[in-house]
Design a protein around this motif. Sequence first.
Motif, PDB file in Angstrom:
ATOM      1  N   GLU A 147       0.845  -1.201   0.000  1.00 22.96           N
ATOM      2  CA  GLU A 147       0.000   0.000   0.000  1.00 22.96           C
ATOM      3  C   GLU A 147       0.879   1.250   0.000  1.00 22.96           C
ATOM      4  O   GLU A 147       1.809   1.372   0.797  1.00 22.96           O
ATOM      5  CB  GLU A 147      -0.928   0.008   1.216  1.00 22.96           C
ATOM      6  CG  GLU A 147      -1.933   1.140   1.186  1.00 22.96           C
ATOM      7  CD  GLU A 147      -3.055   0.953   2.190  1.00 22.96           C
ATOM      8  OE1 GLU A 147      -3.571   1.976   2.691  1.00 22.96           O
ATOM      9  OE2 GLU A 147      -3.425  -0.209   2.484  1.00 22.96           O
ATOM     10  N   ILE A 148       0.559   2.159  -0.905  1.00 20.91           N
ATOM     11  CA  ILE A 148       1.389   3.348  -1.106  1.00 20.91           C
ATOM     12  C   ILE A 148       0.991   4.457  -0.141  1.00 20.91           C
ATOM     13  O   ILE A 148      -0.187   4.815  -0.033  1.00 20.91           O
ATOM     14  CB  ILE A 148       1.255   3.860  -2.557  1.00 20.91           C
ATOM     15  CG1 ILE A 148       1.597   2.746  -3.561  1.00 20.91           C
ATOM     16  CG2 ILE A 148       2.146   5.090  -2.772  1.00 20.91           C
ATOM     17  CD1 ILE A 148       3.007   2.215  -3.492  1.00 20.91           C
ATOM     18  N   GLU A 149       1.971   4.999   0.551  1.00 24.25           N
ATOM     19  CA  GLU A 149       1.744   6.176   1.389  1.00 24.25           C
ATOM     20  C   GLU A 149       1.591   7.395   0.483  1.00 24.25           C
ATOM     21  O   GLU A 149       2.484   7.700  -0.311  1.00 24.25           O
ATOM     22  CB  GLU A 149       2.925   6.383   2.344  1.00 24.25           C
ATOM     23  CG  GLU A 149       2.784   7.619   3.213  1.00 24.25           C
ATOM     24  CD  GLU A 149       4.021   7.894   4.041  1.00 24.25           C
ATOM     25  OE1 GLU A 149       4.114   9.010   4.590  1.00 24.25           O
ATOM     26  OE2 GLU A 149       4.898   7.005   4.129  1.00 24.25           O
ATOM     27  N   ARG A 150       0.480   8.073   0.591  1.00 26.89           N
ATOM     28  CA  ARG A 150       0.188   9.202  -0.302  1.00 26.89           C
ATOM     29  C   ARG A 150       0.793  10.465   0.288  1.00 26.89           C
ATOM     30  O   ARG A 150       0.271  11.045   1.241  1.00 26.89           O
ATOM     31  CB  ARG A 150      -1.316   9.296  -0.528  1.00 26.89           C
ATOM     32  CG  ARG A 150      -1.836   7.948  -1.049  1.00 26.89           C
ATOM     33  CD  ARG A 150      -3.234   7.944  -1.543  1.00 26.89           C
ATOM     34  NE  ARG A 150      -3.564   6.587  -2.005  1.00 26.89           N
ATOM     35  CZ  ARG A 150      -4.587   6.292  -2.781  1.00 26.89           C
ATOM     36  NH1 ARG A 150      -5.398   7.257  -3.205  1.00 26.89           N
ATOM     37  NH2 ARG A 150      -4.817   5.055  -3.158  1.00 26.89           N
ATOM     38  N   ASP A 176      -5.813   0.148  -2.813  1.00 31.09           N
ATOM     39  CA  ASP A 176      -5.054  -1.029  -3.251  1.00 31.09           C
ATOM     40  C   ASP A 176      -4.063  -0.723  -4.363  1.00 31.09           C
ATOM     41  O   ASP A 176      -3.258  -1.586  -4.723  1.00 31.09           O
ATOM     42  CB  ASP A 176      -6.001  -2.143  -3.707  1.00 31.09           C
ATOM     43  CG  ASP A 176      -7.007  -1.681  -4.756  1.00 31.09           C
ATOM     44  OD1 ASP A 176      -7.569  -0.584  -4.603  1.00 31.09           O
ATOM     45  OD2 ASP A 176      -7.237  -2.420  -5.722  1.00 31.09           O
ATOM     46  N   ASP A 177      -4.098   0.485  -4.924  1.00 24.29           N
ATOM     47  CA  ASP A 177      -3.211   0.797  -6.041  1.00 24.29           C
ATOM     48  C   ASP A 177      -1.753   0.731  -5.608  1.00 24.29           C
ATOM     49  O   ASP A 177      -1.331   1.420  -4.683  1.00 24.29           O
ATOM     50  CB  ASP A 177      -3.512   2.207  -6.572  1.00 24.29           C
ATOM     51  CG  ASP A 177      -2.609   2.579  -7.735  1.00 24.29           C
ATOM     52  OD1 ASP A 177      -2.892   2.153  -8.863  1.00 24.29           O
ATOM     53  OD2 ASP A 177      -1.597   3.279  -7.507  1.00 24.29           O
ATOM     54  N   THR A 178      -0.971  -0.097  -6.307  1.00 22.90           N
ATOM     55  CA  THR A 178       0.431  -0.288  -5.947  1.00 22.90           C
ATOM     56  C   THR A 178       1.265  -0.481  -7.209  1.00 22.90           C
ATOM     57  O   THR A 178       0.795  -0.232  -8.326  1.00 22.90           O
ATOM     58  CB  THR A 178       0.582  -1.466  -4.965  1.00 22.90           C
ATOM     59  OG1 THR A 178       1.940  -1.534  -4.519  1.00 22.90           O
ATOM     60  CG2 THR A 178       0.169  -2.785  -5.580  1.00 22.90           C
ATOM     61  N   ALA A 179       2.502  -0.918  -7.054  1.00 23.88           N
ATOM     62  CA  ALA A 179       3.427  -1.010  -8.187  1.00 23.88           C
ATOM     63  C   ALA A 179       4.556  -1.969  -7.835  1.00 23.88           C
ATOM     64  O   ALA A 179       4.621  -2.505  -6.718  1.00 23.88           O
ATOM     65  CB  ALA A 179       3.986   0.375  -8.519  1.00 23.88           C
ATOM     66  N   LEU A 180       5.439  -2.195  -8.802  1.00 21.74           N
ATOM     67  CA  LEU A 180       6.655  -2.968  -8.598  1.00 21.74           C
ATOM     68  C   LEU A 180       7.863  -2.047  -8.743  1.00 21.74           C
ATOM     69  O   LEU A 180       7.803  -1.024  -9.431  1.00 21.74           O
ATOM     70  CB  LEU A 180       6.775  -4.085  -9.639  1.00 21.74           C
ATOM     71  CG  LEU A 180       5.729  -5.190  -9.637  1.00 21.74           C
ATOM     72  CD1 LEU A 180       5.961  -6.124 -10.818  1.00 21.74           C
ATOM     73  CD2 LEU A 180       5.754  -5.964  -8.334  1.00 21.74           C
ATOM     74  N   ALA A 181       8.964  -2.431  -8.118  1.00 20.16           N
ATOM     75  CA  ALA A 181      10.238  -1.742  -8.319  1.00 20.16           C
ATOM     76  C   ALA A 181      11.337  -2.789  -8.389  1.00 20.16           C
ATOM     77  O   ALA A 181      11.295  -3.796  -7.680  1.00 20.16           O
ATOM     78  CB  ALA A 181      10.510  -0.752  -7.203  1.00 20.16           C
ATOM     79  N   GLU A 204       8.642   7.599  -4.686  1.00 24.29           N
ATOM     80  CA  GLU A 204       9.259   7.844  -3.385  1.00 24.29           C
ATOM     81  C   GLU A 204       9.263   6.585  -2.522  1.00 24.29           C
ATOM     82  O   GLU A 204      10.246   6.289  -1.852  1.00 24.29           O
ATOM     83  CB  GLU A 204       8.518   8.963  -2.656  1.00 24.29           C
ATOM     84  CG  GLU A 204       9.004  10.349  -2.985  1.00 24.29           C
ATOM     85  CD  GLU A 204      10.490  10.530  -2.711  1.00 24.29           C
ATOM     86  OE1 GLU A 204      10.885  10.614  -1.532  1.00 24.29           O
ATOM     87  OE2 GLU A 204      11.268  10.575  -3.686  1.00 24.29           O
ATOM     88  N   GLN A 205       8.160   5.832  -2.551  1.00 26.48           N
ATOM     89  CA  GLN A 205       8.111   4.610  -1.759  1.00 26.48           C
ATOM     90  C   GLN A 205       9.111   3.581  -2.284  1.00 26.48           C
ATOM     91  O   GLN A 205       9.761   2.879  -1.501  1.00 26.48           O
ATOM     92  CB  GLN A 205       6.691   4.023  -1.769  1.00 26.48           C
ATOM     93  CG  GLN A 205       6.510   2.862  -0.815  1.00 26.48           C
ATOM     94  CD  GLN A 205       5.128   2.825  -0.202  1.00 26.48           C
ATOM     95  OE1 GLN A 205       4.561   3.868   0.127  1.00 26.48           O
ATOM     96  NE2 GLN A 205       4.571   1.646  -0.046  1.00 26.48           N
ATOM     97  N   ALA A 206       9.244   3.505  -3.601  1.00 29.04           N
ATOM     98  CA  ALA A 206      10.221   2.596  -4.195  1.00 29.04           C
ATOM     99  C   ALA A 206      11.644   2.969  -3.775  1.00 29.04           C
ATOM    100  O   ALA A 206      12.447   2.105  -3.409  1.00 29.04           O
ATOM    101  CB  ALA A 206      10.099   2.618  -5.713  1.00 29.04           C
ATOM    102  N   ARG A 207      11.960   4.254  -3.802  1.00 31.46           N
ATOM    103  CA  ARG A 207      13.304   4.708  -3.407  1.00 31.46           C
ATOM    104  C   ARG A 207      13.576   4.385  -1.934  1.00 31.46           C
ATOM    105  O   ARG A 207      14.683   3.993  -1.565  1.00 31.46           O
ATOM    106  CB  ARG A 207      13.436   6.213  -3.650  1.00 31.46           C
ATOM    107  CG  ARG A 207      13.360   6.625  -5.112  1.00 31.46           C
ATOM    108  CD  ARG A 207      13.235   8.124  -5.274  1.00 31.46           C
ATOM    109  NE  ARG A 207      14.514   8.797  -5.180  1.00 31.46           N
ATOM    110  CZ  ARG A 207      14.647  10.115  -4.974  1.00 31.46           C
ATOM    111  NH1 ARG A 207      13.576  10.868  -4.812  1.00 31.46           N
ATOM    112  NH2 ARG A 207      15.840  10.658  -4.916  1.00 31.46           N
ATOM    113  N   GLU A 208      12.544   4.554  -1.121  1.00 32.98           N
ATOM    114  CA  GLU A 208      12.697   4.302   0.312  1.00 32.98           C
ATOM    115  C   GLU A 208      12.872   2.818   0.607  1.00 32.98           C
ATOM    116  O   GLU A 208      13.782   2.417   1.351  1.00 32.98           O
ATOM    117  CB  GLU A 208      11.463   4.852   1.021  1.00 32.98           C
ATOM    118  CG  GLU A 208      11.484   4.734   2.524  1.00 32.98           C
ATOM    119  CD  GLU A 208      10.232   5.338   3.131  1.00 32.98           C
ATOM    120  OE1 GLU A 208       9.314   4.577   3.481  1.00 32.98           O
ATOM    121  OE2 GLU A 208      10.173   6.583   3.229  1.00 32.98           O
ATOM    122  N   ILE A 209      12.005   1.969   0.024  1.00 35.37           N
ATOM    123  CA  ILE A 209      12.065   0.531   0.289  1.00 35.37           C
ATOM    124  C   ILE A 209      13.364  -0.073  -0.230  1.00 35.37           C
ATOM    125  O   ILE A 209      13.971  -0.933   0.416  1.00 35.37           O
ATOM    126  CB  ILE A 209      10.845  -0.172  -0.335  1.00 35.37           C
ATOM    127  CG1 ILE A 209       9.574   0.204   0.421  1.00 35.37           C
ATOM    128  CG2 ILE A 209      11.026  -1.694  -0.352  1.00 35.37           C
ATOM    129  CD1 ILE A 209       8.303  -0.269  -0.240  1.00 35.37           C
TER     130      ILE A 209
END
Length: 279
Positions: A147-150, A176-181, A204-209
Motif C-alpha cells: 500500500e502506497i503512502e500518499r 489497493d493501487d500499488t506497483a513494482l520496483a 518515493e516509496q520505491a526509493r525508500e524501500i
Amino acid sequence: MRLTVLVDNATLTDRYFLAEPGLSIYLEDGGTRVLFDAGYSGILVKNARKMGIDLLRVEEIVISHGHLDHTWGLDALVRLHTEAILEGRERIEPTFIAHPDAFLTRSCDGVGEIGCHLSVEELFRHGKVLLTAAPLWLTENLVFLGEIERRFEFERAPSCGYIYTPDGIRDDTVADDTALACKTAEGLVVITGCSHSGICSIVEQAREICDEDRVADVIGGFHLLDAPPEQVQGILDYFAEVQPAVLHPCHCTDLAAKVALSKIADVREAGVGLHLEYG
C-alpha cells in the motif's frame, strides 16, 4: 531484469499485436517470471503467444489494483491453465499477489462492477493467493511495493465510485493501487499500473524501500488524463528534482501529459511489443 509490454492502449508502430484500454507487463528477473496485471479482454494470451512468451510458466501474477482494465484478463489466464490441465500439458501453478482490497466489488457512474469479477475464493481454485498491504520481495531485486503512502497533496484525487467491503460500502480511494520496483545497476526501474495513489508517491516509496535514490526508468500508467495544471506542475517539479534517466508513460497518460513530461525528462514511446532490458 527484462520486461515486455503485453497489453497497452496502443502498439508500437509496425508491430502487429492487439491493443486495448488496459495494461499487462511480463517480467523476468533471474529465473523468476512475473506477470504484472492482465489487461481487460484476454488479448495478453494472443500477444504473448505471438511473442514466444509462455504464460503457463509464470510463477507470480501481480495485480496493481482491482479495476477491470487490469483484472478482467484473468479470465483468459484461468482458461489457459484449465485447458493445460485437461490436455496434460506442463504448467506452473501461479501465485496471485495483490493488496487485500484488490478483489472487492466496485461500482462507479451507474456501472455495477468495475472491479475484478473473480473472487478470492474462485482464484484459490486456480492457484495460490497472497494478499498483503506490506511490501513483499519477489526476488533479490524485485519488490511489490504494498500500500502506497500518499505523500503529495497535489496528487490527491477524488474517489473512484464505491467499494463494497465486509464492513459496508465506502468511497473508493483505490487504496489497493500499488506497483513494482526493481533494483538494477543503472538504478531503480518502477513499473506502475494506473498510479491512482500518485506517481510521485509510488516512486518515493520505491526509493525508500529499495534504499536507492537513482531512478533508471518509470514505465506504466501515470494517471494523467485531463489532469489539473497544479497536479501536472507538481509532478514536473518532482521529476525535475529526481532526474530519472528515462520515462515510459503509457496506458492512462494522455498526450498533453507526455509532452509536458518530455520537457524535463527523456520520455520514450511505449506500447504493446516494447521490450526493455536492464543490467
